[in-house]
Design an enzyme around this catalytic site. Structure first.
Site, PDB file in Angstrom:
ATOM      1  N   PHE A   1      48.376  69.020  35.855  1.00 56.19           N
ATOM      2  CA  PHE A   1      48.679  68.448  34.547  1.00 56.19           C
ATOM      3  C   PHE A   1      48.770  69.602  33.566  1.00 56.19           C
ATOM      4  O   PHE A   1      47.752  70.172  33.168  1.00 56.19           O
ATOM      5  CB  PHE A   1      47.554  67.478  34.182  1.00 56.19           C
ATOM      6  CG  PHE A   1      47.758  66.653  32.945  1.00 56.19           C
ATOM      7  CD1 PHE A   1      48.518  65.493  32.987  1.00 56.19           C
ATOM      8  CD2 PHE A   1      47.134  66.996  31.747  1.00 56.19           C
ATOM      9  CE1 PHE A   1      48.676  64.697  31.859  1.00 56.19           C
ATOM     10  CE2 PHE A   1      47.288  66.213  30.618  1.00 56.19           C
ATOM     11  CZ  PHE A   1      48.054  65.060  30.664  1.00 56.19           C
TER      12      PHE A   1
ATOM     13  N   GLY B   1      47.497  79.144  23.051  1.00 55.78           N
ATOM     14  CA  GLY B   1      47.226  78.961  21.629  1.00 55.78           C
ATOM     15  C   GLY B   1      47.014  77.521  21.224  1.00 55.78           C
ATOM     16  O   GLY B   1      46.907  77.223  20.032  1.00 55.78           O
TER      17      GLY B   1
ATOM     18  N   GLY C   1      44.719  74.235  22.352  1.00 60.25           N
ATOM     19  CA  GLY C   1      43.724  73.538  23.153  1.00 60.25           C
ATOM     20  C   GLY C   1      43.505  72.147  22.596  1.00 60.25           C
ATOM     21  O   GLY C   1      44.211  71.193  22.943  1.00 60.25           O
TER      22      GLY C   1
ATOM     23  N   ARG D   1       6.680  70.108  46.307  1.00 63.87           N
ATOM     24  CA  ARG D   1       6.142  71.347  45.744  1.00 63.87           C
ATOM     25  C   ARG D   1       4.725  71.111  45.216  1.00 63.87           C
ATOM     26  O   ARG D   1       4.490  70.201  44.418  1.00 63.87           O
ATOM     27  CB  ARG D   1       7.046  71.809  44.597  1.00 63.87           C
ATOM     28  CG  ARG D   1       6.524  72.997  43.790  1.00 63.87           C
ATOM     29  CD  ARG D   1       6.560  74.281  44.567  1.00 63.87           C
ATOM     30  NE  ARG D   1       6.357  75.439  43.693  1.00 63.87           N
ATOM     31  CZ  ARG D   1       6.171  76.674  44.134  1.00 63.87           C
ATOM     32  NH1 ARG D   1       6.173  76.927  45.444  1.00 63.87           N
ATOM     33  NH2 ARG D   1       6.001  77.670  43.281  1.00 63.87           N
TER      34      ARG D   1
ATOM     35  N   GLN E   1       2.003  65.216  34.442  1.00 62.23           N
ATOM     36  CA  GLN E   1       2.625  64.346  33.452  1.00 62.23           C
ATOM     37  C   GLN E   1       3.928  64.920  32.896  1.00 62.23           C
ATOM     38  O   GLN E   1       4.922  64.197  32.736  1.00 62.23           O
ATOM     39  CB  GLN E   1       1.644  64.089  32.303  1.00 62.23           C
ATOM     40  CG  GLN E   1       0.456  63.226  32.716  1.00 62.23           C
ATOM     41  CD  GLN E   1      -0.510  63.003  31.557  1.00 62.23           C
ATOM     42  OE1 GLN E   1      -0.365  63.594  30.498  1.00 62.23           O
ATOM     43  NE2 GLN E   1      -1.502  62.155  31.768  1.00 62.23           N
TER      44      GLN E   1
ATOM     45  N   GLU F   1      39.452  68.074  28.719  1.00 62.81           N
ATOM     46  CA  GLU F   1      39.918  66.720  28.420  1.00 62.81           C
ATOM     47  C   GLU F   1      39.346  66.221  27.094  1.00 62.81           C
ATOM     48  O   GLU F   1      39.026  65.047  26.933  1.00 62.81           O
ATOM     49  CB  GLU F   1      39.618  65.762  29.581  1.00 62.81           C
ATOM     50  CG  GLU F   1      40.343  66.186  30.851  1.00 62.81           C
ATOM     51  CD  GLU F   1      40.510  65.096  31.869  1.00 62.81           C
ATOM     52  OE1 GLU F   1      40.567  63.913  31.491  1.00 62.81           O
ATOM     53  OE2 GLU F   1      40.616  65.428  33.065  1.00 62.81           O
TER      54      GLU F   1
ATOM     55  N   THR G   1      36.992  68.217  23.837  1.00 66.15           N
ATOM     56  CA  THR G   1      35.616  68.679  23.646  1.00 66.15           C
ATOM     57  C   THR G   1      34.741  67.547  23.111  1.00 66.15           C
ATOM     58  O   THR G   1      35.234  66.519  22.630  1.00 66.15           O
ATOM     59  CB  THR G   1      35.574  69.841  22.641  1.00 66.15           C
ATOM     60  OG1 THR G   1      35.996  69.348  21.355  1.00 66.15           O
ATOM     61  CG2 THR G   1      36.464  70.995  23.074  1.00 66.15           C
ATOM     62  N   SER G   2      33.427  67.771  23.152  1.00 69.64           N
ATOM     63  CA  SER G   2      32.513  66.769  22.592  1.00 69.64           C
ATOM     64  C   SER G   2      32.825  66.511  21.129  1.00 69.64           C
ATOM     65  O   SER G   2      32.738  65.370  20.646  1.00 69.64           O
ATOM     66  CB  SER G   2      31.064  67.245  22.753  1.00 69.64           C
ATOM     67  OG  SER G   2      30.686  67.249  24.113  1.00 69.64           O
TER      68      SER G   2
END
Length: 379
Positions: A123, A129, A131, A263, A274, A358, A360-361
């Site tokens: 894709f 330059g 995004g 472990r 805890q 796909e 950004t946040s």
């Protein structure tokens, strides 16, 4: 398992889980170190029907709905996100776009082979330059008789060096237009990007187009409607990323719980301390929440309801949650989490890019904000 699934969905998930356990997890660390997958995996994905999910059988696919698709992506994400990306792009972004917008000739030429794993797609939207500002493409396509000549550069293209066909978005006088470009076309060249933080086994490439000639029959959909096609593909693609992030989170949970039970420190398993339980519980809650947000998107798509905002919500939460889960899991492992004897370090590296590609946040937050307020803060 968070919700009851039908026997058919359970069977799909079990098939994908066995594949991940047998074919991905034992090799993921080696592929990561050498920065290359065993491409025989692609044919296996095709043979299992995974590369044809949601594509009608009449077009060469294996049918199935978007929840089944998400279940497979979860397991692939748990096994190796590099493999998940191969499927998400070739099927989720390329084959689904051809199925939704392609001509009968385009469908018959490409879909049976894409779904069988005989060829791969990439894709080609992002540019050096361009995004997040995907509407400002510099790659151009100009008419030449009945053909088009495409010139420009693309970067960060998943499957770029493996793909047999590229779904290329280029600017025309009518606006951004989508083209199907065979990667053996004269003037097409590609260069693999190495040295990535995560997804190291996945082929990520820069693509160059030097007056690449394609016929008018290579146009996907209508002239000037390519940006809409790209955004439609990415809306579903964000669900795919979210599902893969659920797989990463689940892998972190499984590994951390197992390690904490075996472990021993201060005379008892660290699972009995805890603050370790606090880490484990945080991973579990994030995993469950991400899964349900993602499944909601699949349900909306399968019912024919609007889903784009919910897909952004799922992608935003699941990608950030995957990073948190991997970081918490690494903390459970302590120093052993910092070396690749165990999988959590790779999970963390692979998760980090999920907050970037796909959309950004931050772009997801703006999409969600626009849906809530009716005000476009992106431009």
């Amino acid at each position: 398992m968070d919700l009851a699934l039908s026997p058919e969905k359970d069977a799909v998930r079990e098939l994908a889980a066995r594949f991940a356990d047998r074919e991905l997890l034992p090799h993921a660390a080696e592929w990561d170190r050498r920065e290359a997958l065993d491409l025989g995996i692609v044919k296996q994905l095709g043979d299992l029907g995974f590369l044809g999910l949601t594509i009608p059988s009449a077009e060469g696919g294996s049918d199935g709905d978007h929840l089944a698709y998400c279940l497979v992506l979860e397991e692939l994400g748990r096994g190796d996100s590099a493999v998940r990306g191969v499927l998400s792009v070739s099927l989720g972004l390329v084959a689904k776009t051809i199925s939704g917008y392609g001509t009968p000739a385009q469908k018959s030429e490409w879909l049976p082979r894409l779904c069988a794993g005989e060829v791969l797609g990439c894709f080609a939207l992002t540019e050096p330059g361009t995004g997040s500002d995907a509407g400002s493409l510099a790659t151009r396509a100009v008419p030449d008789g009945t053909d088009w000549l495409i010139s420009g550069e693309k970067t960060f293209i998943t499957n770029g060096t493996w793909a047999d066909v590229a779904l290329v978005f280029a600017r025309t006088d009518a606006g951004v237009t989508a083209f199907l470009v065979p990667t053996d076309a004269p003037g097409f060249s590609r260069h693999e990007i190495k040295g990535k933080l995560g997804l190291r086994a996945q082929a990520t490439a820069s693509l160059s187009f030097d007056a690449v000639r394609v016929p008018s029959t290579a146009v996907v959909g209508q002239l000037g409607k390519g940006f809409r096609i790209a955004m439609s593909a990415l809306a579903k693609g964000r669900m795919s990323v979210a599902a893969g992030c659920v797989g990463i989170a689940q892998g972190c949970l499984d590994a951390a719980v197992s390690y904490a039970g075996s472990r021993t420190q201060f005379g008892k398993p660290i699972a009995g301390h805890q603050l370790v339980q606090q880490l484990l519980s945080s991973i579990a809650v994030d995993t469950a929440a991400a899964r349900l947000l993602t499944w909601r998107v699949a349900d909306l798509i399968d019912r024919g309801e609007p889903f784009a905002t919910e897909s952004s919500m799922a992608k935003l939460f699941a990608s950030e949650a995957a990073v948190r889960c991997a970081n918490d899991a690494l903390q459970v492992f302590g120093g052993y989490g910092y070396i690749d004897e165990y999988p959590v370090g790779k999970y963390l590296r692979d998760a980090r890019v999920m907050t970037l590609y796909e959309g950004t946040s931050q772009i997801q937050q703006l999409i969600i904000g626009r849906a809530l307020t009716g005000i476009n803060a992106i431009s």
